[in-house]
Design a protein around this motif. Structure first.
Motif, PDB file in Angstrom:
ATOM      1  N   ASP A  26      42.686  47.821  43.488  1.00 22.03           N
ATOM      2  CA  ASP A  26      42.541  46.923  44.630  1.00 22.03           C
ATOM      3  C   ASP A  26      42.258  45.498  44.176  1.00 22.03           C
ATOM      4  O   ASP A  26      41.652  45.275  43.135  1.00 22.03           O
ATOM      5  CB  ASP A  26      41.380  47.373  45.537  1.00 22.03           C
ATOM      6  CG  ASP A  26      41.635  48.735  46.170  1.00 22.03           C
ATOM      7  OD1 ASP A  26      42.801  49.129  46.304  1.00 22.03           O
ATOM      8  OD2 ASP A  26      40.651  49.401  46.531  1.00 22.03           O
ATOM      9  N   ASN A  27      42.691  44.577  44.994  1.00 22.60           N
ATOM     10  CA  ASN A  27      42.306  43.183  44.783  1.00 22.60           C
ATOM     11  C   ASN A  27      40.992  42.958  45.501  1.00 22.60           C
ATOM     12  O   ASN A  27      40.907  43.116  46.716  1.00 22.60           O
ATOM     13  CB  ASN A  27      43.375  42.236  45.335  1.00 22.60           C
ATOM     14  CG  ASN A  27      44.649  42.272  44.523  1.00 22.60           C
ATOM     15  OD1 ASN A  27      44.599  42.473  43.319  1.00 22.60           O
ATOM     16  ND2 ASN A  27      45.781  42.083  45.174  1.00 22.60           N
ATOM     17  N   LYS A  28      39.981  42.644  44.751  1.00 30.19           N
ATOM     18  CA  LYS A  28      38.647  42.436  45.317  1.00 30.19           C
ATOM     19  C   LYS A  28      38.273  40.977  45.205  1.00 30.19           C
ATOM     20  O   LYS A  28      38.662  40.279  44.278  1.00 30.19           O
ATOM     21  CB  LYS A  28      37.606  43.257  44.539  1.00 30.19           C
ATOM     22  CG  LYS A  28      37.821  44.744  44.570  1.00 30.19           C
ATOM     23  CD  LYS A  28      37.447  45.297  45.907  1.00 30.19           C
ATOM     24  CE  LYS A  28      37.609  46.804  45.924  1.00 30.19           C
ATOM     25  NZ  LYS A  28      37.629  47.322  47.272  1.00 30.19           N
ATOM     26  N   SER A  29      37.470  40.545  46.159  1.00 31.26           N
ATOM     27  CA  SER A  29      36.919  39.198  46.061  1.00 31.26           C
ATOM     28  C   SER A  29      35.864  39.193  44.962  1.00 31.26           C
ATOM     29  O   SER A  29      35.383  40.248  44.533  1.00 31.26           O
ATOM     30  CB  SER A  29      36.287  38.782  47.392  1.00 31.26           C
ATOM     31  OG  SER A  29      35.080  39.498  47.613  1.00 31.26           O
ATOM     32  N   ILE A  30      35.496  38.027  44.526  1.00 30.90           N
ATOM     33  CA  ILE A  30      34.464  37.910  43.482  1.00 30.90           C
ATOM     34  C   ILE A  30      33.167  38.560  43.939  1.00 30.90           C
ATOM     35  O   ILE A  30      32.493  39.252  43.167  1.00 30.90           O
ATOM     36  CB  ILE A  30      34.231  36.426  43.118  1.00 30.90           C
ATOM     37  CG1 ILE A  30      35.482  35.834  42.465  1.00 30.90           C
ATOM     38  CG2 ILE A  30      33.023  36.251  42.225  1.00 30.90           C
ATOM     39  CD1 ILE A  30      35.841  36.470  41.138  1.00 30.90           C
ATOM     40  N   GLU A  32      32.754  41.046  46.146  1.00 32.06           N
ATOM     41  CA  GLU A  32      32.919  42.505  46.139  1.00 32.06           C
ATOM     42  C   GLU A  32      32.910  43.030  44.708  1.00 32.06           C
ATOM     43  O   GLU A  32      32.294  44.057  44.420  1.00 32.06           O
ATOM     44  CB  GLU A  32      34.234  42.905  46.811  1.00 32.06           C
ATOM     45  CG  GLU A  32      34.259  42.686  48.310  1.00 32.06           C
ATOM     46  CD  GLU A  32      35.636  42.939  48.894  1.00 32.06           C
ATOM     47  OE1 GLU A  32      35.714  43.707  49.870  1.00 32.06           O
ATOM     48  OE2 GLU A  32      36.623  42.377  48.366  1.00 32.06           O
ATOM     49  N   LEU A  33      33.595  42.318  43.821  1.00 35.15           N
ATOM     50  CA  LEU A  33      33.643  42.703  42.420  1.00 35.15           C
ATOM     51  C   LEU A  33      32.238  42.723  41.824  1.00 35.15           C
ATOM     52  O   LEU A  33      31.842  43.680  41.160  1.00 35.15           O
ATOM     53  CB  LEU A  33      34.538  41.739  41.639  1.00 35.15           C
ATOM     54  CG  LEU A  33      34.647  41.949  40.137  1.00 35.15           C
ATOM     55  CD1 LEU A  33      35.269  43.293  39.820  1.00 35.15           C
ATOM     56  CD2 LEU A  33      35.451  40.824  39.511  1.00 35.15           C
ATOM     57  N   ALA A  34      31.472  41.682  42.088  1.00 36.30           N
ATOM     58  CA  ALA A  34      30.106  41.594  41.562  1.00 36.30           C
ATOM     59  C   ALA A  34      29.250  42.749  42.076  1.00 36.30           C
ATOM     60  O   ALA A  34      28.502  43.370  41.308  1.00 36.30           O
ATOM     61  CB  ALA A  34      29.474  40.259  41.936  1.00 36.30           C
ATOM     62  N   ASP A  35      29.360  43.052  43.366  1.00 33.09           N
ATOM     63  CA  ASP A  35      28.574  44.148  43.941  1.00 33.09           C
ATOM     64  C   ASP A  35      28.958  45.498  43.326  1.00 33.09           C
ATOM     65  O   ASP A  35      28.087  46.320  43.019  1.00 33.09           O
ATOM     66  CB  ASP A  35      28.758  44.199  45.462  1.00 33.09           C
ATOM     67  CG  ASP A  35      28.083  43.049  46.178  1.00 33.09           C
ATOM     68  OD1 ASP A  35      27.202  42.396  45.579  1.00 33.09           O
ATOM     69  OD2 ASP A  35      28.448  42.796  47.345  1.00 33.09           O
TER      70      ASP A  35
END
Length: 69
Positions: A26-30, A32-35
């Motif tokens: 998936d393409n995640k926002s920064i 979402e990625l951090a979480d």
């Protein structure tokens, strides 16, 4: 995440695998990625702790068994 009595190694490992799959597919926002990375890191630490405690329990059990012989 500290190891708790209701901690499930299998469920935690499954969640880490799910997170890895999400990160790969998936393409995640920064944010979402951090979480997700923080969650995975916490789960991995808890799993490592559980493995260490289990290893200690096994070594103690075999040590006590040898002493009884």
């Amino acid at each position: 995440m500290s190891p708790k009595k209701n901690f499930s190694y299998d469920k935690s490992l499954s969640r880490v695998e799910e997170i890895v799959s999400q990160l790969e597919n998936d393409n995640k926002s920064i944010d979402e990625l951090a979480d997700l990375v923080k969650e995975a890191s916490s789960l991995i630490k808890a799993c490592k702790s559980k493995l260490r405690m289990t290893e200690e329990d096994i070594l103690k059990a075999f040590g006590e068994e040898e002493e009884e012989s």
